[in-house]
Design a protein around this motif. Structure first.
Motif, PDB file in Angstrom:
ATOM      1  N   ASN A 103      -1.157   7.217  19.754  1.00 18.88           N
ATOM      2  CA  ASN A 103      -2.403   7.228  18.991  1.00 18.88           C
ATOM      3  C   ASN A 103      -2.592   5.854  18.367  1.00 18.88           C
ATOM      4  O   ASN A 103      -1.705   4.992  18.464  1.00 18.88           O
ATOM      5  CB  ASN A 103      -2.361   8.311  17.921  1.00 18.88           C
ATOM      6  CG  ASN A 103      -2.394   9.694  18.548  1.00 18.88           C
ATOM      7  OD1 ASN A 103      -2.881   9.862  19.669  1.00 18.88           O
ATOM      8  ND2 ASN A 103      -1.877  10.681  17.846  1.00 18.88           N
ATOM      9  N   HIS A 146      -4.631   5.485  -0.085  1.00 23.94           N
ATOM     10  CA  HIS A 146      -4.357   6.264  -1.307  1.00 23.94           C
ATOM     11  C   HIS A 146      -3.585   5.356  -2.268  1.00 23.94           C
ATOM     12  O   HIS A 146      -2.427   5.012  -1.989  1.00 23.94           O
ATOM     13  CB  HIS A 146      -3.514   7.494  -0.962  1.00 23.94           C
ATOM     14  CG  HIS A 146      -4.302   8.612  -0.364  1.00 23.94           C
ATOM     15  ND1 HIS A 146      -5.226   8.420   0.635  1.00 23.94           N
ATOM     16  CD2 HIS A 146      -4.318   9.950  -0.635  1.00 23.94           C
ATOM     17  CE1 HIS A 146      -5.771   9.593   0.960  1.00 23.94           C
ATOM     18  NE2 HIS A 146      -5.247  10.524   0.196  1.00 23.94           N
ATOM     19  N   GLU A 197      -2.114  -0.687  10.276  1.00 23.35           N
ATOM     20  CA  GLU A 197      -2.782  -1.151   9.043  1.00 23.35           C
ATOM     21  C   GLU A 197      -4.099  -1.848   9.406  1.00 23.35           C
ATOM     22  O   GLU A 197      -4.918  -1.266  10.052  1.00 23.35           O
ATOM     23  CB  GLU A 197      -1.841  -2.059   8.231  1.00 23.35           C
ATOM     24  CG  GLU A 197      -0.355  -1.659   8.200  1.00 23.35           C
ATOM     25  CD  GLU A 197      -0.007  -0.171   8.034  1.00 23.35           C
ATOM     26  OE1 GLU A 197      -0.917   0.641   7.870  1.00 23.35           O
ATOM     27  OE2 GLU A 197       1.177   0.179   8.123  1.00 23.35           O
ATOM     28  N   SER A 203      -7.356   6.624   5.211  1.00 21.12           N
ATOM     29  CA  SER A 203      -7.963   6.108   3.983  1.00 21.12           C
ATOM     30  C   SER A 203      -6.865   5.786   2.961  1.00 21.12           C
ATOM     31  O   SER A 203      -5.978   6.606   2.708  1.00 21.12           O
ATOM     32  CB  SER A 203      -8.958   7.114   3.405  1.00 21.12           C
ATOM     33  OG  SER A 203      -8.358   8.373   3.287  1.00 21.12           O
ATOM     34  N   GLY A 249       0.297   6.993  15.743  1.00 19.15           N
ATOM     35  CA  GLY A 249      -0.520   5.777  15.684  1.00 19.15           C
ATOM     36  C   GLY A 249      -0.339   4.910  14.456  1.00 19.15           C
ATOM     37  O   GLY A 249      -1.057   3.928  14.286  1.00 19.15           O
ATOM     38  N   GLY A 250       0.611   5.248  13.596  1.00 24.38           N
ATOM     39  CA  GLY A 250       0.706   4.549  12.314  1.00 24.38           C
ATOM     40  C   GLY A 250       1.240   3.129  12.419  1.00 24.38           C
ATOM     41  O   GLY A 250       1.631   2.653  13.485  1.00 24.38           O
ATOM     42  N   GLY A 251       1.239   2.461  11.260  1.00 19.59           N
ATOM     43  CA  GLY A 251       1.826   1.123  11.164  1.00 19.59           C
ATOM     44  C   GLY A 251       0.905   0.000  11.570  1.00 19.59           C
ATOM     45  O   GLY A 251       1.257  -1.165  11.426  1.00 19.59           O
ATOM     46  N   TYR A 280       1.477  10.678   2.112  1.00 13.15           N
ATOM     47  CA  TYR A 280       0.236  10.726   1.331  1.00 13.15           C
ATOM     48  C   TYR A 280       0.423  11.434   0.002  1.00 13.15           C
ATOM     49  O   TYR A 280      -0.238  11.100  -0.983  1.00 13.15           O
ATOM     50  CB  TYR A 280      -0.885  11.374   2.165  1.00 13.15           C
ATOM     51  CG  TYR A 280      -1.319  10.394   3.204  1.00 13.15           C
ATOM     52  CD1 TYR A 280      -2.214   9.391   2.897  1.00 13.15           C
ATOM     53  CD2 TYR A 280      -0.718  10.378   4.459  1.00 13.15           C
ATOM     54  CE1 TYR A 280      -2.554   8.419   3.806  1.00 13.15           C
ATOM     55  CE2 TYR A 280      -1.038   9.404   5.386  1.00 13.15           C
ATOM     56  CZ  TYR A 280      -1.955   8.433   5.049  1.00 13.15           C
ATOM     57  OH  TYR A 280      -2.263   7.456   5.946  1.00 13.15           O
ATOM     58  N   LYS A 284      -9.882  11.526  15.121  1.00 12.75           N
ATOM     59  CA  LYS A 284      -9.306  12.589  14.288  1.00 12.75           C
ATOM     60  C   LYS A 284      -9.672  12.419  12.815  1.00 12.75           C
ATOM     61  O   LYS A 284      -9.531  11.326  12.254  1.00 12.75           O
ATOM     62  CB  LYS A 284      -7.777  12.530  14.440  1.00 12.75           C
ATOM     63  CG  LYS A 284      -7.030  13.659  13.769  1.00 12.75           C
ATOM     64  CD  LYS A 284      -5.514  13.438  13.808  1.00 12.75           C
ATOM     65  CE  LYS A 284      -4.887  13.735  15.143  1.00 12.75           C
ATOM     66  NZ  LYS A 284      -3.393  13.631  15.106  1.00 12.75           N
ATOM     67  N   LYS A 301       6.635  13.733  19.087  1.00 11.41           N
ATOM     68  CA  LYS A 301       5.782  12.545  18.874  1.00 11.41           C
ATOM     69  C   LYS A 301       6.453  11.775  17.746  1.00 11.41           C
ATOM     70  O   LYS A 301       6.402  12.205  16.592  1.00 11.41           O
ATOM     71  CB  LYS A 301       4.373  12.993  18.494  1.00 11.41           C
ATOM     72  CG  LYS A 301       3.395  11.853  18.276  1.00 11.41           C
ATOM     73  CD  LYS A 301       2.025  12.363  17.869  1.00 11.41           C
ATOM     74  CE  LYS A 301       2.016  12.779  16.422  1.00 11.41           C
ATOM     75  NZ  LYS A 301       0.705  13.242  15.948  1.00 11.41           N
ATOM     76  N   LEU A 316      -5.682   1.466   8.540  1.00 11.84           N
ATOM     77  CA  LEU A 316      -5.573   1.824   7.124  1.00 11.84           C
ATOM     78  C   LEU A 316      -6.702   1.094   6.383  1.00 11.84           C
ATOM     79  O   LEU A 316      -6.639  -0.125   6.216  1.00 11.84           O
ATOM     80  CB  LEU A 316      -4.201   1.375   6.612  1.00 11.84           C
ATOM     81  CG  LEU A 316      -3.949   1.455   5.115  1.00 11.84           C
ATOM     82  CD1 LEU A 316      -3.981   2.893   4.631  1.00 11.84           C
ATOM     83  CD2 LEU A 316      -2.601   0.835   4.788  1.00 11.84           C
ATOM     84  N   PHE A 330       0.813  -1.228   0.000  1.00  8.73           N
ATOM     85  CA  PHE A 330       0.000   0.000   0.000  1.00  8.73           C
ATOM     86  C   PHE A 330       0.840   1.269   0.000  1.00  8.73           C
ATOM     87  O   PHE A 330       0.296   2.367  -0.020  1.00  8.73           O
ATOM     88  CB  PHE A 330      -0.914   0.023   1.246  1.00  8.73           C
ATOM     89  CG  PHE A 330      -0.146   0.007   2.547  1.00  8.73           C
ATOM     90  CD1 PHE A 330       0.454   1.157   3.031  1.00  8.73           C
ATOM     91  CD2 PHE A 330      -0.008  -1.177   3.263  1.00  8.73           C
ATOM     92  CE1 PHE A 330       1.179   1.146   4.213  1.00  8.73           C
ATOM     93  CE2 PHE A 330       0.724  -1.201   4.438  1.00  8.73           C
ATOM     94  CZ  PHE A 330       1.323  -0.031   4.916  1.00  8.73           C
TER      95      PHE A 330
HETATM   96  O1  V47 Z   1       1.977   4.006   9.049  1.00 10.44           O
HETATM   97  C1  V47 Z   1       1.137   4.633   4.255  1.00 10.44           C
HETATM   98  C2  V47 Z   1      -0.236   4.821   6.376  1.00 10.44           C
HETATM   99  C3  V47 Z   1       0.732   5.847   8.165  1.00 10.44           C
HETATM  100  C4  V47 Z   1      -0.379   4.909   2.765  1.00 10.44           C
HETATM  101  O2  V47 Z   1      -0.639   9.620  15.239  1.00 10.44           O
HETATM  102  C5  V47 Z   1      -0.956   5.015   4.029  1.00 10.44           C
HETATM  103  O3  V47 Z   1      -1.362  11.660  15.101  1.00 10.44           O
HETATM  104  C6  V47 Z   1      -2.972   5.432   3.073  1.00 10.44           C
HETATM  105  O4  V47 Z   1       0.195   7.127  11.004  1.00 10.44           O
HETATM  106  N1  V47 Z   1      -2.495   5.306   1.828  1.00 10.44           N
HETATM  107  C7  V47 Z   1       1.480   7.113   8.562  1.00 10.44           C
HETATM  108  N2  V47 Z   1      -2.250   5.285   4.183  1.00 10.44           N
HETATM  109  C8  V47 Z   1       0.534   8.237   8.947  1.00 10.44           C
HETATM  110  C9  V47 Z   1       0.088   8.147  10.387  1.00 10.44           C
HETATM  111  C10 V47 Z   1      -0.456   9.344  11.060  1.00 10.44           C
HETATM  112  C11 V47 Z   1      -0.890  10.416  10.311  1.00 10.44           C
HETATM  113  C12 V47 Z   1      -1.398  11.541  10.983  1.00 10.44           C
HETATM  114  C13 V47 Z   1      -1.435  11.597  12.346  1.00 10.44           C
HETATM  115  C14 V47 Z   1      -0.988  10.512  13.085  1.00 10.44           C
HETATM  116  C15 V47 Z   1      -0.988  10.596  14.570  1.00 10.44           C
HETATM  117  C16 V47 Z   1      -0.504   9.372  12.451  1.00 10.44           C
HETATM  118  O5  V47 Z   1       0.109   6.053   6.928  1.00 10.44           O
HETATM  119  C17 V47 Z   1       1.539   4.624   7.896  1.00 10.44           C
HETATM  120  C18 V47 Z   1       0.549   3.786   7.147  1.00 10.44           C
HETATM  121  O6  V47 Z   1      -0.312   3.154   8.035  1.00 10.44           O
HETATM  122  N3  V47 Z   1       0.021   4.828   4.923  1.00 10.44           N
HETATM  123  N4  V47 Z   1       0.933   4.674   2.911  1.00 10.44           N
HETATM  124  C19 V47 Z   1      -1.211   5.038   1.611  1.00 10.44           C
HETATM  125  N5  V47 Z   1      -0.743   4.869   0.369  1.00 10.44           N
END
Ligand code: V47
Length: 379
Positions: free
Chosen positions: A224, A264, A189, A262, A185-187, A331, A299, A150, A228, A83
């Motif tokens: 957070n 992308h 999925e 969401s 909060g990422g990763g 993104y 959020k 963060k 995904l 993704f």
């Molecule tokens: O870990 C990567 C996701 C995350 C794509 O904690 C994708 O406040 C969609 O975690 N389409 C990073 N999603 C972003 C994230 C985040 C963003 C804003 C605020 C906070 C917070 C956290 O984005 C990645 C992955 O899960 N991601 N590629 C994509 N093509």
């Protein structure tokens, strides 16, 4: 008890959601079946109205944002997630690793702005030494000592501990000493093993993500959480994901905010998938607000969806729109057409235009400035 307006109750009954509305009104936890029903019901506006009532019960009209800055310190990554459009291998076009000095420069470039948070995440690259992570944290704090850092998703933390060849619980105090204040909060999925195998099998499993978050919360750090959505997952897998977050939150109370992300598709291995629609984004916000009864904030990350959609999400359960951001890569590499930044006054205006009360927060939701008590406005 949550007071539902009579027209919301009537709408819920007409949509066959009467029993769910009764539970929401009584403050009772929704079941996994309720979650699947909320995902499937065609009457999205009713789901949104129920979620909006919960949001208003928790936060009234208050809508949070912050003045933050993103730093993506490397795009080198060995996880090869299908993704992701951000990842690079060495030698590939655009591959980079920022030195600690360059990270410090990014922070110094915005000292004239009232930034309270740096959001620092990146790819996972085992050749980076343990000391590098400590150095980039120190570089941020040296450039701006009062900034909240963060940084590092659970996936990055897992790699950092492996690189240090020590358990994460031992490494975390050193990261905190160097400047880490909380984690994004990422990763996460979608936790389901089936989706993990199909889309990101080299990354830590859902169970491992949750175990890492448990360790981080036990170390006293807030994080957070995310999902995904909108690729190959089923509704049941989404509900399972939210339920697993909810169960960990019952145990640790460490999650501050849930952010639906969401998918992308552009420039990814899943470019043939359509990705979620605006209607899907609204539903993710609403269902999450209703299921995650123990997570304080939901959020609507404006970078994903345009500010106009984020405004709409404020009536579907969201109470936060994220921050000013400044420079975003993950993104925009995957086709986002939103701007790289939204100035503070535009975020305030957008929240007010949506009929809500803007509240500038720091990362831990301490109030920095609020439109209902504007006296202490930062310059
Ligand atoms: O870990 C990567 C996701 C995350 C794509 O904690 C994708 O406040 C969609 O975690 N389409 C990073 N999603 C972003 C994230 C985040 C963003 C804003 C605020 C906070 C917070 C956290 O984005 C990645 C992955 O899960 N991601 N590629 C994509 N093509």
């Amino acid at each position: 008890m949550i007071a539902l307006e009579p027209h919301v109750v009537a709408g819920a009954r007409a949509a066959g959601l009467g029993a769910i509305a009764d539970k929401v009104a009584a403050g009772e936890r929704l079941s996994l079946d309720d979650g699947a029903t909320l995902y499937r019901t065609p009457e999205l506006h009713v789901v949104g109205a129920l979620a909006g009532a919960v949001r208003e019960h928790l936060h009234g009209d208050r809508t949070y944002f912050n003045v933050n800055q993103h730093v993506n310190y490397t795009n080198l990554c060995n996880k090869l997630c299908r993704f992701c459009a951000f990842q690079r291998l060495p030698g590939q076009d655009g591959a980079y690793v920022m030195s600690p000095e360059e990270v410090g420069d990014k922070i110094r470039a915005h000292l004239h702005e009232p930034v309270t948070e740096v959001h620092m995440v990146a790819g996972v690259w085992p050749k980076l030494e343990y000391g590098y992570y400590l150095d980039i944290l120190r570089a941020v704090k040296a450039a701006r000592p009062d900034i909240h850092v963060k940084a590092f998703t659970m996936v990055e933390l897992d790699q950092i501990a492996k690189t240090a060849k020590r358990p994460l619980a031992e490494v975390l105090p050193e990261l905190v000493e160097a400047g880490l204040d909380s984690c994004p909060g990422g990763g996460a999925e979608v936790f389901a093993d089936r989706v993990h195998q199909e889309g990101y099998k080299l990354k830590q499993s859902g169970d491992a993500w949750l175990e890492t978050a448990r360790t981080v919360h036990r170390a006293g750090l807030r994080t957070n959480c995310t999902m995904l959505h909108g690729h190959v997952e089923t509704i049941e897998e989404r509900v399972d994901h939210l339920d697993r977050l909810r169960r960990l939150q019952d145990e640790t109370g460490g999650f501050q905010t849930y952010i639906p992300l969401s998918f992308h598709p552009q420039n990814t291995e899943w470019a043939h998938l359509p990705g979620p629609t605006a209607v899907d984004e609204l539903r993710e916000i609403a269902v999450a607000r209703l299921l995650l009864d123990n997570v304080p904030h939901v959020k609507a990350y404006w970078i994903l969806m345009e500010l106009g959609m984020a405004q709409l999400c404020l009536s579907y359960g969201a109470d936060d729109v994220d921050g000013t951001v400044v420079e975003e890569r993950i993104y925009h590499d995957a086709g986002a057409t939103t701007p790289q930044r939204t100035p503070r006054d535009e975020l305030i205006e957008a929240i007010e235009d949506a009929g809500r009360v803007p509240v500038e927060r720091d990362t831990l939701y301490n109030v920095v400035w609020s439109a209902d008590e504007p006296a202490a406005a930062p310059t």
